[in-house]
Design a protein around this motif. Sequence first.
Motif, PDB file in Angstrom:
ATOM      1  N   ARG A  14       0.842  -1.202   0.000  1.00 47.13           N
ATOM      2  CA  ARG A  14       0.000   0.000   0.000  1.00 47.13           C
ATOM      3  C   ARG A  14       0.882   1.259   0.000  1.00 47.13           C
ATOM      4  N   ASP A  15       1.545   1.582   1.113  1.00 50.08           N
ATOM      5  CA  ASP A  15       2.382   2.793   1.140  1.00 50.08           C
ATOM      6  C   ASP A  15       3.563   2.616   0.182  1.00 50.08           C
ATOM      7  N   HIS A 203       3.761   4.564  12.635  1.00 50.16           N
ATOM      8  CA  HIS A 203       3.836   4.607  11.162  1.00 50.16           C
ATOM      9  C   HIS A 203       4.721   5.818  10.858  1.00 50.16           C
ATOM     10  N   HIS A 205       7.628   8.025   8.637  1.00 49.44           N
ATOM     11  CA  HIS A 205       8.222   8.266   7.313  1.00 49.44           C
ATOM     12  C   HIS A 205       9.657   8.761   7.479  1.00 49.44           C
ATOM     13  N   ASN A 239       9.359   4.594   4.249  1.00 52.14           N
ATOM     14  CA  ASN A 239       8.822   4.282   5.587  1.00 52.14           C
ATOM     15  C   ASN A 239       9.895   3.578   6.409  1.00 52.14           C
TER      16      ASN A 239
END
Length: 391
Positions: A14-15, A203, A205, A239
Motif C-alpha cells: 500500500r504505502d 507509522h 516516514h 517508511n
Amino acid sequence: MSKERIHIFDTTLRDGEQVPGCKLNTEQKLLIAKRLDHLGVDVIEAGFPISSPGDFNSVKEISKLVQNATVCGLTRANRKDIEAAAEALKPAKRPRIHTGIGTSDSHIKHKFRSNQEEILERATAAVSYAKKYVEDVEFYAEDAGRTSNEYLARVCEAVIKSGATVLNIPDTTGYCLPHEYGNKIRFLKENVKGIDDVIISCHCHNDLGMATANALSGVLNGARQVECTINGIGERAGNTSLEEIVMILKQHDHLNYTTGVDSTLLTDTSKMVADNMGMFVQANKAIVGTNAFAHSSGIHQDGFIKNRETYEIIAPEDVGVNQSQIILTARSGRAALAYRAKLIGYELTKLQLDQVYKQFLSFADAKKEVLEDDLHRIMEMSREQYGIKMI
Ligand code: KIV
Ligand code: ZN
C-alpha cells in the motif's frame, strides 16, 4: 522473563506501492503477499480498495490467498471507502479496515477546511461505520507527528469508545525527532482512557532519515505495532524499513521484544520486492544492501578474519546471507590477500605474501575491485616465480 510481541504491519503493498515506478500488477502483489505471509508478518496492508478497480481486485485476491496474517485495507473517513474495503476484504480469514483522517492543524485547515470538533466527529463516525463490517478496525490520525498531543489524545479516546482496536499514530511527514515521537506515544499511554485495551501503532516516514529510529522510540514508549515496508520503500523518502526494525529488536535481546518474522528470509524477500518493483536497493542499505556484509578496508578485514565479531554485529546467516565477503581493493591488507588466495587454493608463506602483495597493489591501484578472476591471474603469474604451493 517472556518477551513482549511487537506486531509487524507490512505496508509494502500500500504505502510502498504508491511510489512512482513501483506499481505492481495483481499477480505480482499476490506473489509478494504470499511471501510476506510466509515471512511471518502479523498484518499485510494489501491496498486502498476504493482507489481503483485493480487495487480493489488485488485486495480481494490477497484476502482469499493469505492464510495467517491479518489482511488490511485502507480507507478515508467516509462510507464509500469503507464499503469498498469491507467488500474487498470479505474473503479474508482475518480482515481489518484501516480508516482515518488528518488531525494536524495544517490538515484540518488546508486539506479539510474544517475545525477540530468536526474532524473528531468524522473520525468517530468512520470507526463506528467500519465496525458494522469488521471487528478489527485500525484508526490512523494522519499527520499525528505534527498534531498537538492534547487534541490527539481526545481523538484517540473518542475512537476507542467507537470501537477502534488499533491506534495508528503516523509521523506522516517524517518530521519528529525520536524523543519527540516517543514522548507522544508515552503521552497517549498516560492520558487516554482505554488505551491499554488497544494496540498503539507507529507509522513513521523517512524524510529526515529517522523513520526506523522513531518507530523504535515509539516501541520503547509503549507502542506494540510497527508499520513498515520491505527495503523501506514508501511515499517520498520511504517508511520504516521492516528488515531494520526486525533486526534491531532481534539483536538487542536485552530489550525483551520479539516479532513473528523469520529473519532468515529477509534477504530473499528484499530481492524479490526490489525485482518486482524495479526499485533497486542501495548497496549500503542496512541489513539487505549488497555491502551490508562486505569488508573492504585493510584494518577491518584483518580484524574480521581474526574474529568475525570485531566488525559484524549480525551473523549473515541470520538474515539469509550465505557468508560475509572480503572485498579486495587497493585499501586491502595482506591478511585479506592471504585469506582470499587461500579460498581459491593458494597457501602463502610470510615472504611469499610480501612478494605477491606488491604485485597485487599495483594491479589494485588500477582497478576499483580485484575480482576472483583477477586474483587467479595474479597468483598464477607469481606461482612459479615465488614457488607458491597449491593446497
Ligand atoms: O503516512 C500516513 O499518514 C499514512 C496513513 C494513510 C496511514 O500512510
Ligand atoms: Zn504513510
